[in-house]
Write an enzyme that holds these catalytic residues in place. Structure first.
Site, PDB file in Angstrom:
ATOM      1  N   ASP A  18       0.890  -1.160   0.000  1.00  0.00           N
ATOM      2  CA  ASP A  18       0.000   0.000   0.000  1.00  0.00           C
ATOM      3  C   ASP A  18       0.929   1.212   0.000  1.00  0.00           C
ATOM      4  OD1 ASP A  18      -1.645   2.126   0.649  1.00  0.00           O
ATOM      5  OD2 ASP A  18      -2.208   1.359   2.629  1.00  0.00           O
ATOM      6  N   GLY A  45       1.460   4.808   0.054  1.00  0.00           N
ATOM      7  CA  GLY A  45       0.830   6.086   0.367  1.00  0.00           C
ATOM      8  C   GLY A  45       1.777   7.233   0.054  1.00  0.00           C
ATOM      9  N   ASN A  46       1.350   8.448   0.377  1.00  0.00           N
ATOM     10  CA  ASN A  46       2.198   9.609   0.092  1.00  0.00           C
ATOM     11  C   ASN A  46       3.403   9.699   1.020  1.00  0.00           C
ATOM     12  OD1 ASN A  46       1.143  11.377  -2.156  1.00  0.00           O
ATOM     13  ND2 ASN A  46      -0.722  10.877  -1.045  1.00  0.00           N
ATOM     14  N   PHE A  69       4.373   6.801   3.424  1.00  0.00           N
ATOM     15  CA  PHE A  69       4.956   5.500   3.756  1.00  0.00           C
ATOM     16  C   PHE A  69       4.464   4.401   2.824  1.00  0.00           C
ATOM     17  CE2 PHE A  69       4.947   7.884   7.760  1.00  0.00           C
ATOM     18  CZ  PHE A  69       6.275   7.752   8.137  1.00  0.00           C
ATOM     19  N   GLY A  98      -8.956   8.583  -5.493  1.00  0.00           N
ATOM     20  CA  GLY A  98      -7.713   7.975  -5.002  1.00  0.00           C
ATOM     21  C   GLY A  98      -7.868   6.462  -4.898  1.00  0.00           C
ATOM     22  N   LEU A  99      -6.896   5.734  -5.436  1.00  0.00           N
ATOM     23  CA  LEU A  99      -7.037   4.273  -5.457  1.00  0.00           C
ATOM     24  C   LEU A  99      -7.037   3.661  -4.069  1.00  0.00           C
ATOM     25  CD1 LEU A  99      -4.994   3.340  -8.617  1.00  0.00           C
ATOM     26  CD2 LEU A  99      -7.403   2.810  -8.160  1.00  0.00           C
ATOM     27  N   ASP A 100      -6.341   4.306  -3.127  1.00  0.00           N
ATOM     28  CA  ASP A 100      -6.369   3.776  -1.754  1.00  0.00           C
ATOM     29  C   ASP A 100      -7.776   3.914  -1.166  1.00  0.00           C
ATOM     30  OD1 ASP A 100      -6.162   6.588  -1.638  1.00  0.00           O
ATOM     31  OD2 ASP A 100      -4.801   6.579   0.079  1.00  0.00           O
ATOM     32  N   ARG A 101      -8.462   4.994  -1.529  1.00  0.00           N
ATOM     33  CA  ARG A 101      -9.845   5.184  -1.065  1.00  0.00           C
ATOM     34  C   ARG A 101     -10.757   4.141  -1.688  1.00  0.00           C
ATOM     35  NH1 ARG A 101     -11.420  11.149  -2.563  1.00  0.00           N
ATOM     36  NH2 ARG A 101     -13.314  10.531  -1.446  1.00  0.00           N
ATOM     37  N   ASP A 155      -9.847   7.254   6.638  1.00  0.00           N
ATOM     38  CA  ASP A 155      -8.448   6.838   6.489  1.00  0.00           C
ATOM     39  C   ASP A 155      -7.553   8.006   6.874  1.00  0.00           C
ATOM     40  OD1 ASP A 155      -5.902   6.150   5.598  1.00  0.00           O
ATOM     41  OD2 ASP A 155      -6.646   5.104   3.827  1.00  0.00           O
TER      42      ASP A 155
HETATM   43  N1  LIG Z   1       4.324   2.452  12.567  1.00  0.00           N
HETATM   44  C1  LIG Z   1       4.175   3.614  11.931  1.00  0.00           C
HETATM   45  N2  LIG Z   1       4.985   3.907  10.904  1.00  0.00           N
HETATM   46  C2  LIG Z   1       4.843   5.056  10.235  1.00  0.00           C
HETATM   47  N3  LIG Z   1       3.932   5.985  10.517  1.00  0.00           N
HETATM   48  C3  LIG Z   1       3.120   5.761  11.546  1.00  0.00           C
HETATM   49  C4  LIG Z   1       3.184   4.570  12.294  1.00  0.00           C
HETATM   50  N4  LIG Z   1       2.235   4.635  13.240  1.00  0.00           N
HETATM   51  C5  LIG Z   1       1.624   5.818  13.088  1.00  0.00           C
HETATM   52  N5  LIG Z   1       2.148   6.516  12.094  1.00  0.00           N
HETATM   53  C6  LIG Z   1       1.690   7.836  11.635  1.00  0.00           C
HETATM   54  O1  LIG Z   1       0.865   7.605  10.506  1.00  0.00           O
HETATM   55  C7  LIG Z   1       0.871   8.722   9.632  1.00  0.00           C
HETATM   56  C8  LIG Z   1       1.036   8.235   8.217  1.00  0.00           C
HETATM   57  O2  LIG Z   1      -0.032   7.357   7.950  1.00  0.00           O
HETATM   58  P1  LIG Z   1      -0.078   6.481   6.644  1.00  0.00           P
HETATM   59  O3  LIG Z   1      -1.426   5.856   6.625  1.00  0.00           O
HETATM   60  O4  LIG Z   1       1.098   5.575   6.558  1.00  0.00           O
HETATM   61  O5  LIG Z   1       0.054   7.612   5.528  1.00  0.00           O
HETATM   62  P2  LIG Z   1       0.173   7.525   3.957  1.00  0.00           P
HETATM   63  O6  LIG Z   1      -0.734   6.386   3.514  1.00  0.00           O
HETATM   64  O7  LIG Z   1      -0.305   8.844   3.484  1.00  0.00           O
HETATM   65  O8  LIG Z   1       1.602   7.257   3.602  1.00  0.00           O
HETATM   66  C9  LIG Z   1       1.988   9.638  10.111  1.00  0.00           C
HETATM   67  O9  LIG Z   1       1.398  10.768  10.743  1.00  0.00           O
HETATM   68  C10 LIG Z   1       2.749   8.803  11.132  1.00  0.00           C
HETATM   69  O10 LIG Z   1       3.225   9.600  12.177  1.00  0.00           O
HETATM   70  C1  LIG Z   2      -6.441  11.855  -0.930  1.00  0.00           C
HETATM   71  C2  LIG Z   2      -5.110  11.154  -1.033  1.00  0.00           C
HETATM   72  C3  LIG Z   2      -4.018  12.197  -1.255  1.00  0.00           C
HETATM   73  C4  LIG Z   2      -4.841  10.380   0.270  1.00  0.00           C
HETATM   74  O1  LIG Z   2      -3.543   9.863   0.238  1.00  0.00           O
HETATM   75  P1  LIG Z   2      -2.775   9.299   1.545  1.00  0.00           P
HETATM   76  O2  LIG Z   2      -3.058  10.204   2.688  1.00  0.00           O
HETATM   77  O3  LIG Z   2      -3.354   7.928   1.808  1.00  0.00           O
HETATM   78  O4  LIG Z   2      -1.338   9.220   1.182  1.00  0.00           O
HETATM   79  C5  LIG Z   2      -5.129  10.103  -2.204  1.00  0.00           C
HETATM   80  O5  LIG Z   2      -6.212   9.245  -2.042  1.00  0.00           O
HETATM   81  C6  LIG Z   2      -5.204  10.777  -3.551  1.00  0.00           C
HETATM   82  O6  LIG Z   2      -4.221  11.202  -4.108  1.00  0.00           O
HETATM   83  N1  LIG Z   2      -6.423  10.873  -4.132  1.00  0.00           N
HETATM   84  C7  LIG Z   2      -6.671  11.480  -5.419  1.00  0.00           C
HETATM   85  C8  LIG Z   2      -7.647  12.609  -5.279  1.00  0.00           C
HETATM   86  C9  LIG Z   2      -9.044  12.159  -4.892  1.00  0.00           C
HETATM   87  O7  LIG Z   2      -9.228  11.091  -4.273  1.00  0.00           O
HETATM   88  O8  LIG Z   2      -9.996  12.894  -5.207  1.00  0.00           O
HETATM   89  K   LIG Z   3      -5.397   8.724   3.717  1.00  0.00           K
END
Ligand SMILES: Nc1ncnc2c1ncn2[C@@H]1O[C@H](COP(=O)(O)OP(=O)(O)O)[C@@H](O)[C@H]1O
Ligand SMILES: CC(C)(COP(=O)(O)O)[C@@H](O)C(=O)NCCC(=O)O
Ligand SMILES: [K+]
Length: 249
Positions: free
Chosen positions: A6, A8-9, A11, A100-103, A122
């Site tokens: 997964d 994300g932006n 991690f 967003g694909l994660d959504r 999320d």
């Molecule tokens: N084990 C972990 N590793 C990394 N980030 C974590 C962890 N637990 C909590 N966090 C927090 O989660 C947030 C990032 O969430 P995450 O869902 O990984 O984001 P994204 O999908 O946008 O990359 C950060 O604010 C970070 O501090």
């Molecule tokens: C909204 C988001 C930036 C969330 O990303 P995340 O916080 O999971 O890294 C991502 O789902 C995204 O880039 N979406 C595209 C725009 C939209 O969903 O409308």
């Molecule tokens: K998110």
């Protein structure tokens, strides 16, 4: 073994499951592609057969990662892709490719688990909310900055707000009015997040009726858990949806 990612932006969340797709054998959270490669290389008994992933990063970044994985482990990756409709859920965006694909994948996972109206929250870099009706109609949702973005905006756009991550973590142990900058900012941002998720509950009861399931996921899910006692905290919700979006044979 199947590698699931997964991206994300901030991690990359990863896990390895067995071929029957029942048990997670290993997993973790990493900050970069190379960190992921090292973590996988350090995993004993790894025998990757396939990989599936969902990414909100640019296509170029995702391609770089998938070619590295192919190069190092010899696995091909299947990426979740946008759909108008899948597994009984209809994408609510007017341009479905832009959701967003994660959504999308989290919504597929939530609806599959609940089979009733859902609110999916999320909390990552951004915070997202998505609503799905009993019939699987995705109504759309909301996006706001998450904790990392809120605190960084304050740290980079003001002259006198400066503190380190360790102080930030300590500041959130209590929610009394802040008596230092770090306490005032961290607690203030957390109150914004809590207000946002509480507003989502009110909106969901308006759009979905009283009988809906609340799913809470993302790295910062635990920060709002106490204001959402009815929520199901599912750290692996995106992976649950990924299995639906990218079935492997
Ligand atoms: N084990 C972990 N590793 C990394 N980030 C974590 C962890 N637990 C909590 N966090 C927090 O989660 C947030 C990032 O969430 P995450 O869902 O990984 O984001 P994204 O999908 O946008 O990359 C950060 O604010 C970070 O501090
Ligand atoms: C909204 C988001 C930036 C969330 O990303 P995340 O916080 O999971 O890294 C991502 O789902 C995204 O880039 N979406 C595209 C725009 C939209 O969903 O409308
Ligand atoms: K998110």
């Amino acid at each position: 073994m199947i590698l699931e990612l997964d991206c994300g932006n901030s991690f990359i969340k990863w896990r390895v499951i067995d071929n029957e797709q029942l048990v997670a054998l290993a997993g973790g959270v990493v900050g970069s592609d190379e960190e992921l490669i090292s973590a996988l290389q350090a995993t004993a008994g790894l025998a990757l057969r396939q990989c599936r992933l969902v990414s909100v990063r640019s296509d170029d970044e995702t391609r770089v990662l998938t070619s590295r994985l192919h190069e190092v482990f010899g696995v091909s990756c299947v990426c979740a892709s946008p759909a108008i409709e899948m597994a009984g859920v209809r994408n609510g965006y007017s341009e479905y490719q832009r959701l967003g694909l994660d959504r999308w994948v989290a919504v597929l996972g939530a609806y599959h688990i609940a089979r009733k109206p859902c609110l999916v929250l999320d909390l990552g870099t951004a915070v997202t909310s998505d609503l799905v009706t009993a019939g699987g109609e995705h109504l759309g949702g909301f996006i706001c900055p998450g904790m990392p973005l809120m605190r960084n905006q304050l740290r980079t756009h003001t002259r006198r707000i400066r503190y380190d991550d360790e102080a930030a973590e300590k500041a959130l142990l209590d929610m009394a009015p802040g008596r230092s900058t770090v306490e005032a900012v961290e607690r203030g941002c957390l109150l914004m997040l809590r207000g946002f998720v509480q507003a989502q509950i009110e909106l969901a009861s308006e759009y979905l009726g009283e009988e809906f399931e609340v799913f809470l996921t993302g790295g910062d899910a635990l920060l709002v858990r106490d204001v959402l006692p009815r929520a199901r905290v599912l750290p692996d919700l995106v992976f649950a949806g990924l299995a639906i979006a990218c079935p492997l044979h």
